[in-house]
Design a protein around this motif. Structure first.
Motif, PDB file in Angstrom:
ATOM      1  N   ALA A 145      11.226 -28.532  -3.218  1.00 15.99           N
ATOM      2  CA  ALA A 145      11.056 -29.455  -2.091  1.00 15.99           C
ATOM      3  C   ALA A 145       9.830 -30.351  -2.300  1.00 15.99           C
ATOM      4  N   LEU A 146       8.744 -29.748  -2.830  1.00 14.14           N
ATOM      5  CA  LEU A 146       7.510 -30.529  -3.014  1.00 14.14           C
ATOM      6  C   LEU A 146       7.694 -31.659  -4.028  1.00 14.14           C
ATOM      7  N   CYS A 147       8.658 -31.485  -4.948  1.00 16.85           N
ATOM      8  CA  CYS A 147       8.916 -32.535  -5.946  1.00 16.85           C
ATOM      9  C   CYS A 147       9.547 -33.771  -5.306  1.00 16.85           C
ATOM     10  N   CYS A 148      10.114 -33.594  -4.111  1.00 16.98           N
ATOM     11  CA  CYS A 148      10.844 -34.700  -3.492  1.00 16.98           C
ATOM     12  C   CYS A 148       9.871 -35.710  -2.881  1.00 16.98           C
ATOM     13  N   ASP A 149      10.399 -36.894  -2.590  1.00 18.01           N
ATOM     14  CA  ASP A 149       9.566 -37.940  -1.995  1.00 18.01           C
ATOM     15  C   ASP A 149       9.445 -37.759  -0.486  1.00 18.01           C
ATOM     16  N   TYR A 150      10.402 -37.015   0.088  1.00 19.15           N
ATOM     17  CA  TYR A 150      10.383 -36.797   1.536  1.00 19.15           C
ATOM     18  C   TYR A 150      11.098 -35.491   1.827  1.00 19.15           C
ATOM     19  N   ARG A 151      10.557 -34.712   2.768  1.00 15.68           N
ATOM     20  CA  ARG A 151      11.128 -33.397   3.089  1.00 15.68           C
ATOM     21  C   ARG A 151      11.497 -33.307   4.566  1.00 15.68           C
ATOM     22  N   VAL A 152      12.785 -33.017   4.806  1.00 15.92           N
ATOM     23  CA  VAL A 152      13.266 -32.797   6.173  1.00 15.92           C
ATOM     24  C   VAL A 152      13.629 -31.322   6.259  1.00 15.92           C
ATOM     25  N   TYR A 159      13.392 -19.647   9.086  1.00  9.78           N
ATOM     26  CA  TYR A 159      13.207 -20.258   7.777  1.00  9.78           C
ATOM     27  C   TYR A 159      11.718 -20.478   7.533  1.00  9.78           C
ATOM     28  N   THR A 160      11.242 -20.017   6.377  1.00 11.87           N
ATOM     29  CA  THR A 160       9.845 -20.272   6.062  1.00 11.87           C
ATOM     30  C   THR A 160       9.752 -20.955   4.702  1.00 11.87           C
ATOM     31  N   ILE A 161       8.605 -21.599   4.514  1.00 11.53           N
ATOM     32  CA  ILE A 161       8.397 -22.354   3.272  1.00 11.53           C
ATOM     33  C   ILE A 161       6.943 -22.216   2.838  1.00 11.53           C
ATOM     34  N   ALA A 204       4.645 -25.804   8.950  1.00  2.82           N
ATOM     35  CA  ALA A 204       4.785 -26.607   7.727  1.00  2.82           C
ATOM     36  C   ALA A 204       4.613 -28.090   8.036  1.00  2.82           C
ATOM     37  N   LEU A 205       5.132 -28.488   9.201  1.00  2.00           N
ATOM     38  CA  LEU A 205       4.991 -29.893   9.613  1.00  2.00           C
ATOM     39  C   LEU A 205       3.518 -30.204   9.891  1.00  2.00           C
ATOM     40  N   LYS A 206       2.867 -29.256  10.543  1.00  2.00           N
ATOM     41  CA  LYS A 206       1.466 -29.472  10.924  1.00  2.00           C
ATOM     42  C   LYS A 206       0.570 -29.659   9.683  1.00  2.00           C
ATOM     43  N   VAL A 207       0.774 -28.822   8.666  1.00  2.00           N
ATOM     44  CA  VAL A 207      -0.110 -28.949   7.487  1.00  2.00           C
ATOM     45  C   VAL A 207       0.397 -30.006   6.499  1.00  2.00           C
ATOM     46  N   GLY A 208       1.629 -30.462   6.690  1.00  2.00           N
ATOM     47  CA  GLY A 208       2.139 -31.514   5.794  1.00  2.00           C
ATOM     48  C   GLY A 208       2.973 -31.003   4.630  1.00  2.00           C
ATOM     49  N   VAL A 209       3.375 -29.722   4.674  1.00  2.00           N
ATOM     50  CA  VAL A 209       4.270 -29.228   3.618  1.00  2.00           C
ATOM     51  C   VAL A 209       5.620 -29.936   3.749  1.00  2.00           C
ATOM     52  N   VAL A 210       6.034 -30.224   4.998  1.00  2.00           N
ATOM     53  CA  VAL A 210       7.249 -31.032   5.190  1.00  2.00           C
ATOM     54  C   VAL A 210       6.888 -32.260   6.028  1.00  2.00           C
TER      55      VAL A 210
END
Ligand SMILES: CC/C=C\C/C=C\C/C=C\CC/C=C/CC(=O)SCCNC(=O)CCNC(=O)[C@H](O)C(C)(C)COP(=O)(O)OP(=O)(O)OC[C@H]1O[C@@H](n2cnc3c(N)ncnc32)[C@H](O)[C@@H]1OP(=O)(O)O
Length: 289
Positions: A145-152, A159-161, A204-210
């Motif tokens: 997922a991190l390789c992508c340009d955008y994560r939804v 679900y955890t990441i 994940a949204l809060k820290v910017g992982v997604v």
């Protein structure tokens, strides 16, 4: 050698299948573990991992993934890829633990070379990559997922990441770490890597992982609408910008691929590390009760 031959066969078989399955302008090609369909906005492919039960990245899965990506890169009509999973509730369980446990050093070296290869291809892809994270995404799953340009990501607290390697008694290699730092910043990455944090979608949204969290039934439509927005940018300027942002990180692995393989092989072969992996695998088994 055997892997190179398999690769040639798969590329050939994939292209025959691609032609045979063309219907109404939508095309698809499939290996056993990766399905690619072109649908939705023009120039977009949807790549679905389907290596049940948990989409672990076995050597075969990595190879098929890399080949599918290579085929898409070579198809000049494809500008973007949505990466998702066909396994319910799982995006990807990450690297296949059974490829890193109880094997010999030559196998570890071969496996790691393929992990590097997939990462380099994904991270430096000229295409727009959007991940539709529709399930659990630990370690190597998060890496994809991190390789992508955008994560939804789907808004499901089950679900955890995150890069949870330290929980397994192993260490994320420097290029996993670099990409994490690039995405969430040094301090968050330092903490999350040491603790092996698996973030809920909201965290994940809060820290910017997604980049975005949406109701589960909207993950794919949201990924498509994000893609449409990115497709509006001229390819040449977007690609040059992406390259400028990512080149140094990719180059630092390219410069020392062999040494990194050696490092991994000697690390993973250690008795203490094998013991940790054994304990972790047992824990996974016991979870079932
Ligand atoms: C200074 C530095 C020095 C050196 C560093 C050098 C190099 C670096 C060294 C090492 C780095 C290596 C990097 C590794 C990255 C990784 O990706 S490691 C993999 C991490 N993955 C996980 O932790 C996920 C584990 N799995 C789960 O948490 C759950 O399975 C999951 C939430 C995904 C799904 O849960 P559920 O639906 O309940 O399914 P089960 O848990 O019942 O699992 C079903 C079966 O699948 C097996 N399985 C699960 N994950 C994996 C996996 N990753 N690989 C292989 N197999 C897996 C599980 O055991 C079950 O099998 P069974 O049915 O019991 O046979």
């Amino acid at each position: 050698m055997a892997l190179a031959a398999a690769r040639r066969l798969l590329l050939h078989a994939g292209s025959r299948l691609g032609r045979r399955e063309a219907v109404d302008g939508a095309r698809r090609f499939a290996n056993k573990r990766v399905l690619v369909e072109t649908e939705g906005p023009a120039g977009v492919a949807v790549m679905k991992l389907r290596n049940p039960p948990v989409n672990s990245l076995s050597l075969e899965c990595l190879t098929e993934f890399t080949i599918s990506l290579e085929k898409l890169e070579n198809d000049k009509s494809i500008r973007g890829v949505i990466l998702t999973s066909e396994c319910p509730g799982i995006f990807s369980a990450g690297l296949d633990l059974l490829e890193m446990y109880g094997r010999n050093p030559a196998h570890y070296a071969e496996y790691w070379k393929n992990v590097q290869e997939l990462w380099l291809r994904l991270y430096t892809s000229n295409m727009i990559l959007v991940s539709a994270i529709n399930g659990a995404s630990p370690a190597g799953g998060c890496l994809l997922a991190l390789c992508c340009d955008y994560r939804v990501m789907a808004d499901n607290p089950k679900y955890t990441i995150g890069l949870n390697e330290s929980l397994l008694g192993i260490v994320a290699p420097f290029w996993f770490k670099d990409m994490y730092v690039n995405t969430i910043g040094h301090r968050e990455a330092e903490r999350a890597l040491q603790l092996g944090t698996l973030f809920s979608p909201a965290e994940a949204l809060k820290v910017g992982v997604v980049d975005e969290v949406v109701p589960e039934d909207q993950v794919h439509s949201k990924a498509r609408s994000v893609m449409t927005k990115w497709l509006a940018i001229p390819d040449h300027s977007r690609q040059l910008t992406k390259n400028m942002m990512r080149k140094a990180t990719a180059d630092s692995l390219i410069k020392q691929r062999e040494a990194d393989i050696q490092n991994f092989t000697s690390f993973i072969s250690k008795d203490s590390i094998q013991k940790s992996l054994h304990m972790y695998l047992e824990k996974l088994k016991q979870k079932k009760g």
